[in-house]
Design an enzyme around this catalytic site. Structure first.
Site, PDB file in Angstrom:
ATOM      1  N   LYS A  15      32.519  45.268  41.536  1.00  0.00           N
ATOM      2  CA  LYS A  15      32.501  43.840  41.928  1.00  0.00           C
ATOM      3  C   LYS A  15      31.166  43.521  42.584  1.00  0.00           C
ATOM      4  O   LYS A  15      30.118  43.956  42.115  1.00  0.00           O
ATOM      5  CB  LYS A  15      33.710  43.518  42.810  1.00  0.00           C
ATOM      6  CG  LYS A  15      35.027  43.834  42.079  1.00  0.00           C
ATOM      7  CD  LYS A  15      36.249  43.230  42.705  1.00  0.00           C
ATOM      8  CE  LYS A  15      37.458  43.473  41.801  1.00  0.00           C
ATOM      9  NZ  LYS A  15      38.702  42.919  42.313  1.00  0.00           N
ATOM     10  N   HIS A  97      37.963  38.395  33.661  1.00  0.00           N
ATOM     11  CA  HIS A  97      38.523  38.964  34.889  1.00  0.00           C
ATOM     12  C   HIS A  97      39.091  37.832  35.744  1.00  0.00           C
ATOM     13  O   HIS A  97      38.564  36.716  35.723  1.00  0.00           O
ATOM     14  CB  HIS A  97      37.429  39.737  35.659  1.00  0.00           C
ATOM     15  CG  HIS A  97      37.994  40.550  36.782  1.00  0.00           C
ATOM     16  ND1 HIS A  97      38.294  40.005  38.009  1.00  0.00           N
ATOM     17  CD2 HIS A  97      38.335  41.857  36.863  1.00  0.00           C
ATOM     18  CE1 HIS A  97      38.789  40.948  38.790  1.00  0.00           C
ATOM     19  NE2 HIS A  97      38.828  42.084  38.118  1.00  0.00           N
ATOM     20  N   GLU A 145      46.216  42.639  35.050  1.00  0.00           N
ATOM     21  CA  GLU A 145      45.927  42.637  36.491  1.00  0.00           C
ATOM     22  C   GLU A 145      46.572  41.412  37.137  1.00  0.00           C
ATOM     23  O   GLU A 145      46.048  40.302  37.014  1.00  0.00           O
ATOM     24  CB  GLU A 145      44.409  42.543  36.733  1.00  0.00           C
ATOM     25  CG  GLU A 145      43.620  43.768  36.345  1.00  0.00           C
ATOM     26  CD  GLU A 145      42.299  43.872  37.139  1.00  0.00           C
ATOM     27  OE1 GLU A 145      41.885  44.997  37.377  1.00  0.00           O
ATOM     28  OE2 GLU A 145      41.722  42.837  37.510  1.00  0.00           O
ATOM     29  N   ILE A 150      45.570  42.124  43.490  1.00  0.00           N
ATOM     30  CA  ILE A 150      44.167  42.574  43.500  1.00  0.00           C
ATOM     31  C   ILE A 150      43.680  42.683  44.950  1.00  0.00           C
ATOM     32  O   ILE A 150      43.838  41.757  45.745  1.00  0.00           O
ATOM     33  CB  ILE A 150      43.268  41.611  42.691  1.00  0.00           C
ATOM     34  CG1 ILE A 150      43.616  41.713  41.201  1.00  0.00           C
ATOM     35  CG2 ILE A 150      41.790  41.909  42.920  1.00  0.00           C
ATOM     36  CD1 ILE A 150      42.826  40.771  40.297  1.00  0.00           C
TER      37      ILE A 150
HETATM   38  O1  G3P Z   1      38.946  44.949  38.174  1.00  0.00           O
HETATM   39  C1  G3P Z   1      39.684  45.694  39.072  1.00  0.00           C
HETATM   40  C2  G3P Z   1      40.276  44.895  40.127  1.00  0.00           C
HETATM   41  O2  G3P Z   1      40.417  43.539  39.976  1.00  0.00           O
HETATM   42  C3  G3P Z   1      41.309  45.540  40.943  1.00  0.00           C
HETATM   43  O3  G3P Z   1      40.859  45.384  42.232  1.00  0.00           O
HETATM   44  O4  G3P Z   1      40.518  46.073  44.526  1.00  0.00           O
HETATM   45  O5  G3P Z   1      42.819  45.863  43.611  1.00  0.00           O
HETATM   46  O6  G3P Z   1      41.365  47.733  42.855  1.00  0.00           O
HETATM   47  P1  G3P Z   1      41.432  46.331  43.367  1.00  0.00           P
END
Ligand code: G3P
Length: 232
Positions: A15, A97, A145, A150
């Site tokens: 990110k 995303h 996702e 997230i």
């Molecule tokens: O692209 C991966 C992401 O959106 C997941 O984020 O911080 O929950 O691993 P995280």
């Protein structure tokens, strides 16, 4: 010609976290490369755009853009152009995303362009309706996702196992060979193992690795369940 990503797969999305910027970007990439070598597991990295080219030269891991624009080569100042990104040795891109959503037409065009360039397209979706609609565009793989998980530290594979299974079924409805990975909230090897047991062929992880104090240990822990995993 770029190579297709192998599965099982760990994608580390850096990110725009400051913890993995500047010299730390290379440190994380070199650490991930060393774990990939030791274990034989496929690890791909999606760094912030300014580091794409540097990482592609520094490590042998597949490097992915976090986003691409539909602008073409030529007089398109400021855009991230697939054909130009390819010349920097980049293996593909995340598309749509949750933190950088684009229109359906843009998604379709980027997938077609990456396909023509023989680059990997990792198309993100938020639920099974999107998965079933977007899988028809035949990206290299789809990534589920749920936005609410997230960065939460609560793993999709444990909090929403039905969502993962339903998305795999939905993706296979459009293409029985579709590759499905999942991400959001994954912070441990157990979370990865649960994702694989549900039928996901890999995971996307950001904060669970980037914000961990010991990158080698956490990456090793996350790829460990992938080492001898027989994908269905
Ligand atoms: O692209 C991966 C992401 O959106 C997941 O984020 O911080 O929950 O691993 P995280």
């Amino acid at each position: 010609m770029m190579r297709l990503l192998r599965t099982p797969l760990l994608i580390i999305n850096l990110k725009n976290y400051l913890e993995a910027s500047g010299n730390a970007t290379i440190d994380l990439a070199v650490t991930a490369e060393s774990v990939a070598r030791d274990t034989g597991v496929e690890i791909a990295l999606a760094p912030p755009s300014p580091f794409l080219s540097e990482l592609a030269k520094a490590v042998e891991l597949p490097i992915l853009a976090q986003h691409l624009d539909i602008a073409g080569p030529g007089s398109t100042t400021g855009s991230l152009v697939p054909e130009i990104v390819q010349t920097a040795g980049i293996a593909g891109s995340l598309i749509n995303h949750s933190e950088h959503r684009i229109t359906r037409n843009e998604i379709r065009e980027i997938i077609q362009r990456l396909d023509k360039l023989e680059m990997n397209s990792i198309l993100c979706a938020q639920d099974q309706n999107e998965i079933s609609e977007l899988s028809k565009l035949l990206p290299t793989m789809v990534a589920i996702e749920p936005p609410d998980l997230i960065g939460s530290g609560v793993a999709i594979s444990k909090a929403k196992p039905d969502l993962v299974s339903d998305c795999i079924t939905a993706a296979h409805g459009s293409d029985s060979t579709a590759t499905v990975i999942c991400g959001a909230g994954i912070i441990s090897g157990q979370d990865v193992k649960a994702a694989l047991q549900l039928g996901a062929q890999g995971v996307l992880v950001a904060s669970g690795i980037v914000k961990n104090k010991d990158w080698r240990k956490i990456i090793e822990e996350m790829v460990s369940p992938m080492r001898f995993f027989e994908l269905p």
